[in-house]
Write a protein that holds these residues in place. Sequence first.
Motif, PDB file in Angstrom:
ATOM      1  N   VAL A 138       0.834  -1.201   0.000  1.00 32.35           N
ATOM      2  CA  VAL A 138       0.000   0.000   0.000  1.00 32.35           C
ATOM      3  C   VAL A 138       0.869   1.252   0.000  1.00 32.35           C
ATOM      4  N   ALA A 139       1.954   1.225   0.793  1.00 32.91           N
ATOM      5  CA  ALA A 139       2.807   2.411   0.904  1.00 32.91           C
ATOM      6  C   ALA A 139       3.546   2.692  -0.411  1.00 32.91           C
ATOM      7  N   GLN A 140       3.807   1.632  -1.211  1.00 35.03           N
ATOM      8  CA  GLN A 140       4.559   1.828  -2.453  1.00 35.03           C
ATOM      9  C   GLN A 140       3.710   2.412  -3.568  1.00 35.03           C
TER      10      GLN A 140
ATOM     11  N   LEU B 260      17.276  -6.602  -4.586  1.00 31.91           N
ATOM     12  CA  LEU B 260      15.981  -6.485  -5.259  1.00 31.91           C
ATOM     13  C   LEU B 260      15.428  -5.070  -5.159  1.00 31.91           C
ATOM     14  N   ASN B 261      15.722  -4.374  -4.057  1.00 28.92           N
ATOM     15  CA  ASN B 261      15.270  -2.986  -3.970  1.00 28.92           C
ATOM     16  C   ASN B 261      15.967  -2.135  -5.017  1.00 28.92           C
ATOM     17  N   ALA B 266      11.240   0.129  -6.090  1.00 34.67           N
ATOM     18  CA  ALA B 266      11.380   0.316  -4.648  1.00 34.67           C
ATOM     19  C   ALA B 266      10.329  -0.523  -3.933  1.00 34.67           C
ATOM     20  N   GLY B 267      10.736  -1.194  -2.858  1.00 32.41           N
ATOM     21  CA  GLY B 267       9.773  -1.987  -2.107  1.00 32.41           C
ATOM     22  C   GLY B 267       9.725  -3.440  -2.541  1.00 32.41           C
ATOM     23  N   SER B 272       9.858  -9.255  -1.372  1.00 32.35           N
ATOM     24  CA  SER B 272      10.390 -10.593  -1.666  1.00 32.35           C
ATOM     25  C   SER B 272      10.851 -11.300  -0.402  1.00 32.35           C
ATOM     26  N   VAL B 273      11.287 -10.520   0.589  1.00 26.74           N
ATOM     27  CA  VAL B 273      11.717 -11.137   1.839  1.00 26.74           C
ATOM     28  C   VAL B 273      10.548 -11.903   2.472  1.00 26.74           C
ATOM     29  N   VAL B 274       9.376 -11.287   2.418  1.00 22.92           N
ATOM     30  CA  VAL B 274       8.193 -11.955   2.966  1.00 22.92           C
ATOM     31  C   VAL B 274       7.862 -13.201   2.142  1.00 22.92           C
TER      32      VAL B 274
END
Lengths: 346, 293
Positions: A138-140, B260-261, B266-267, B272-274
């Motif tokens: 959501v923040a992205q 990956l960031n 961005a994000g 991907s970590v999750v």
Amino acid sequence: MTPRVRLTVLVVGLVVLAALPLAGFSIPGLFEGALGGPGTLNLLALCFVFGALALTYDLVFGYVGLLSFGHALYFATGVYVTAIAVTRWHWSLPAALLLTAVVSLVLPLILGAVCLRMRDIPFAMVTLAFAQAGSILVAQNPFGLTGGEEGLALGGDTLPSFLIGVTNTRNLFWIALALLIVIYLVAWRAVNSPPGRVWQAIRENERRVAMLGLNPYLYKLGAFVLSAFLASACGVVYLLLQGGANPEVTTSGFTLALLVMVVLGGVGTLWGAVLGGVVYEYLDFRLVALSNTSAVQALPGILRVPLSEPLFLLGVLFIVLVLFVPGGLGGALRRRLVLTGATKGV
Amino acid sequence: MTTIALLLITGLGLGALYFLIAAGLSLIWGLMRVLNFAHGAFFTVAAYAGWSASGLVGGASPELQWLVAVAVAVVVGGAFATLTEVVLIRPLYARHVGQVLVTVGLALATISLVQGGFGSDPKRLALPAWMTGTTTIVGANIPNTRLLVIAFALAVFALLIFFLRRTRFGLIVRAGVENRAMVQALGIDVQRAFTLVFAIGGMAAGLAGILAGTYYGTIDPGRGTSMLIFAFIVVIIGGLGSVTGSAVAAIVVGVLQQFLNFYGAAGVGDFSVVLLLAIVLLVRPGGFSGAST
């Protein structure tokens, strides 16, 4: 109280609540402005929504014993899917609600299937991680859909007019009250049904349920999806009340607030959870007003700063309740009722 | 090549911070079965204590200021954690969910208090000049703070392994992680080990707090909570209760996130970590180190 008396009191109470928007007088100290005014009605409606939301959380936490830290995700699903469909895609409200319903069934089904491979605390951590993923998403602001940190104001030309504007706050108030009643009835029906009894058995002793030939995994998944779906419904009403989506509802802090509500009211009782949600939202709102009063502002910094932070006061209250009043407000109230009832010989 | 080196070392630096938080969490969970949400509060309070202390000795050289900040952060983190264990966790030994709830309440209350007291704007930490410079490694200009954070994490890792493998208390902690009831049955006071792991975890979290301030240049009230969530992920991927597992998982998570960031949007890295967590859970529910829970 006999069941009939209790029912009468309940019905009268609900009728009085439903008639509240017509009231012209005010209760100084408790609420600012007239009782039937938009400000008070909005606050009360928010209290109802949070009461209902706390109830959905109590379904998984209090009745099945699943300590989920990702409940905010499903609430936020209701908020954001509806907001995006209506505002960005200009769908009509029924179509948007249909989409929201589908998403809020499929999403918890998939995530719940993964998370429930773990138990207890690892389960809590995994749900937290997924909720965090939702929060990041959501923040992205992907494809400019969610509005990122600024949130998303509910707009568009397709909303029915009776839901928009300050003068129509009373309609939203009734919708919120209806939401609370419907969710309460669904939850009551669910926990008193045969699967509901299995949920409580899983909470007490999961291995034993498995020994009896039942599959705890499927029952837990069922409870998880039901609770998440109802939470999304709360999200939709919240969106209408607030007139927009803000990313705050996706954060882990929001789930923690839910946990505080349920523990505040009393884990594992339906009305306790509702009470907790209502009291929390009310306190959260009113404590901000308290911190702005001249009496608090005049205090020296060492007292003023803690008193100006509602979350600090609620956090401390929460710790005290966990340490000394394990049943929460609901439990304490019930003990008191039982105690006075016993001395009167009723 | 230079980009890859930069990303790799920055990712290792981030992993080092995750490790410092995750090691304590993992030990506390392994020994006591407590999910410590207050770990983010230890991190934040220690960081602000270090920042305040470095402000108090404002006249001194930047090196000394920074060292004072680190020392104060470690001490405050350890003291806060010890106090938490004795006052809040100990009365609830019989109630596991109650313990988690108390740490949740403490985290909420403490972080909002810090926010009320210091404001939510980031505070700049005074750093010695050489830390803000860079070192050239295979052509890449690596900020010195990254290397510093990695060095600290390596030292803490070595100390922890020495403590666990070579000291009597370490033996009790390891035995307690394996089978707490048996340790108690042998007449060993496990409660002291509980307080000890909390103190160690708090010191490591405090160090992480001030090092994160060094890494990013600023401290703010919200960082502890967001890092805590990634530390939780590290703990699960690494296998609950295993310090070595946490170290490996912290490196994997930190490096993956950085790459990956950078190469994705961005994000994407955070996301991907999750995803990695979900995959690990599906394949090996006990985490890398395989200890089933």
